[in-house]
Design a protein around this motif. Structure first.
Motif, mmCIF file in Angstrom:
data_model
loop_
_atom_site.group_PDB
_atom_site.id
_atom_site.type_symbol
_atom_site.label_atom_id
_atom_site.label_comp_id
_atom_site.label_asym_id
_atom_site.label_seq_id
_atom_site.Cartn_x
_atom_site.Cartn_y
_atom_site.Cartn_z
ATOM 1 N N GLY A 57 34.143 53.538 61.914
ATOM 2 C CA GLY A 57 34.816 54.535 62.972
ATOM 3 C C GLY A 57 36.423 54.666 62.878
ATOM 4 N N ILE A 58 36.984 53.755 61.888
ATOM 5 C CA ILE A 58 38.484 53.566 61.791
ATOM 6 C C ILE A 58 38.885 54.423 60.532
ATOM 7 N N ASP A 59 39.633 55.239 60.686
ATOM 8 C CA ASP A 59 40.574 55.716 59.310
ATOM 9 C C ASP A 59 41.765 55.007 59.125
ATOM 10 N N ARG A 60 42.058 54.865 57.927
ATOM 11 C CA ARG A 60 43.413 54.016 57.513
ATOM 12 C C ARG A 60 44.124 54.464 56.268
ATOM 13 N N GLU A 61 45.529 54.306 56.455
ATOM 14 C CA GLU A 61 46.637 54.478 55.351
ATOM 15 C C GLU A 61 47.250 53.340 54.800
ATOM 16 N N LEU A 62 47.288 53.012 53.618
ATOM 17 C CA LEU A 62 47.931 51.712 53.076
ATOM 18 C C LEU A 62 48.946 52.283 52.271
ATOM 19 N N VAL A 63 50.106 51.738 52.316
ATOM 20 C CA VAL A 63 51.422 51.832 51.379
ATOM 21 C C VAL A 63 51.852 50.645 51.153
ATOM 22 N N LEU A 64 52.007 50.579 49.527
ATOM 23 C CA LEU A 64 52.624 49.659 48.966
ATOM 24 C C LEU A 64 54.029 49.265 49.291
ATOM 25 N N LEU A 65 54.266 48.237 49.919
ATOM 26 C CA LEU A 65 55.778 47.722 50.286
ATOM 27 C C LEU A 65 56.211 46.908 49.414
ATOM 28 N N ARG A 66 55.578 45.758 48.654
ATOM 29 C CA ARG A 66 56.144 45.000 47.819
ATOM 30 C C ARG A 66 55.315 44.470 46.827
ATOM 31 N N GLY A 67 55.553 44.206 45.541
ATOM 32 C CA GLY A 67 54.762 43.886 44.656
ATOM 33 C C GLY A 67 54.848 44.802 43.490
ATOM 34 N N ASN A 68 53.883 44.516 42.481
ATOM 35 C CA ASN A 68 53.983 45.047 41.212
ATOM 36 C C ASN A 68 52.346 45.910 41.141
ATOM 37 N N GLY A 69 51.726 46.330 42.181
ATOM 38 C CA GLY A 69 50.803 47.065 42.165
ATOM 39 C C GLY A 69 49.443 46.462 42.852
ATOM 40 N N LEU A 70 48.592 47.348 43.273
ATOM 41 C CA LEU A 70 47.497 47.001 43.940
ATOM 42 C C LEU A 70 46.390 48.098 43.361
ATOM 43 N N ARG A 71 45.234 47.807 43.001
ATOM 44 C CA ARG A 71 44.050 48.800 42.591
ATOM 45 C C ARG A 71 43.118 48.553 43.683
ATOM 46 N N LEU A 72 42.746 49.572 44.328
ATOM 47 C CA LEU A 72 41.606 49.755 45.177
ATOM 48 C C LEU A 72 40.339 50.344 44.469
ATOM 49 N N VAL A 73 39.321 49.413 44.518
ATOM 50 C CA VAL A 73 38.094 49.598 43.915
ATOM 51 C C VAL A 73 37.152 49.943 44.846
ATOM 52 N N PHE A 74 36.611 51.180 44.796
ATOM 53 C CA PHE A 74 35.704 51.527 45.861
ATOM 54 C C PHE A 74 34.122 51.209 45.327
ATOM 55 N N GLY A 75 33.284 50.989 46.446
ATOM 56 C CA GLY A 75 31.934 51.016 46.317
ATOM 57 C C GLY A 75 31.127 51.823 45.415
ATOM 58 N N ASP A 76 31.654 53.213 45.400
ATOM 59 C CA ASP A 76 31.088 54.516 44.661
ATOM 60 C C ASP A 76 31.782 54.103 43.162
ATOM 61 N N GLY A 77 32.595 53.148 42.761
ATOM 62 C CA GLY A 77 32.757 53.138 41.480
ATOM 63 C C GLY A 77 34.335 53.567 41.071
ATOM 64 N N ARG A 78 34.751 54.512 42.080
ATOM 65 C CA ARG A 78 36.262 55.151 41.831
ATOM 66 C C ARG A 78 37.308 53.827 42.264
ATOM 67 N N ALA A 79 38.373 54.110 41.466
ATOM 68 C CA ALA A 79 39.725 53.086 41.364
ATOM 69 C C ALA A 79 40.844 53.724 41.762
ATOM 70 N N VAL A 80 41.743 53.359 42.694
ATOM 71 C CA VAL A 80 42.821 54.071 42.995
ATOM 72 C C VAL A 80 44.200 53.108 42.664
ATOM 73 N N GLU A 81 44.863 53.140 42.049
ATOM 74 C CA GLU A 81 46.009 51.955 41.764
ATOM 75 C C GLU A 81 47.343 52.700 42.678
#
Length: 196
Positions: A57-81
């Protein structure tokens, strides 16, 4: 909505465990301040690959603040860096997501809002000279200073923002104007109560 505008210094954020216990977050604010919040801001500290907590029931938005990168891997197989400097992504809180570190730990700004209760818009902007924000009944702004320093005009009675601090700008009964002067970079989040 919060009752009055205020500054929240970075050293006052509440450090707590993720809901699933697999990481840490520093909570900036939740409104209202209960488990049944309408919106919430926090900074996730991701030190190792880990599944994200589920927030139905929640929507969210994630913003990289610090670091060299984060890969989000979703249950349907897609990945977003999410790569430096400040890549970001919106997704549904009930999605199955694992965060994988690209190269070392990251800090990630996390905006969450209850679907159907509020609308949000997150803007990433440079701060060069003055910037104006207008609040009105049902609409307010949150300013998170990513880098630099800034000062609100004396009329707002809020004072100075340093890197990592957050300001909550609340409307009151009428339209209000907030002037911010300084140099750096910020996230500006417009939050609007939904009447429908």
């Amino acid at each position: 909505m919060p009752s009055s505008s205020r500054l929240i210094p970075a050293n006052e954020y509440r450090r707590e465990r993720w809901k699933n216990g697999l990481g840490w977050t520093r909570e900036i604010v939740r409104v209202p301040d209960s488990d049944a919040w309408d919106w919430r801001l926090s900074i996730a500290e991701i030190e190792r690959d880990a599944a994200f907590s589920s927030f139905p029931g929640i929507d969210r938005e994630l913003v990289l603040l610090r670091g060299n990168g984060l890969r989000l891997v979703f249950g349907d197989g897609r990945a977003v860096e999410l790569m430096p400097p400040h890549d970001r992504l919106r997704f549904a809180g009930e999605e199955v997501v694992t965060g994988e570190l690209v190269d070392g730990m990251t800090h990630d700004f996390n905006l969450m809002w209850r679907r159907g209760r509020v609308r949000t818009e997150l803007l990433h902007r440079p701060l060069v000279g003055p910037m104006l924000f207008f609040t009105e009944p049902g609409v307010h702004w949150v300013i998170h200073l990513i880098a630099g320093q800034a000062t609100f005009d004396t009329a707002s009675d809020l004072g100075q923002l340093w890197t990592g601090d957050t300001a909550i700008l609340v409307a009151g009964e009428a339209r209000s104007r907030y002037a911010l002067q300084g140099g750096g970079e910020l996230l500006a989040i417009r939050i609007e109560e939904r009447a429908d």
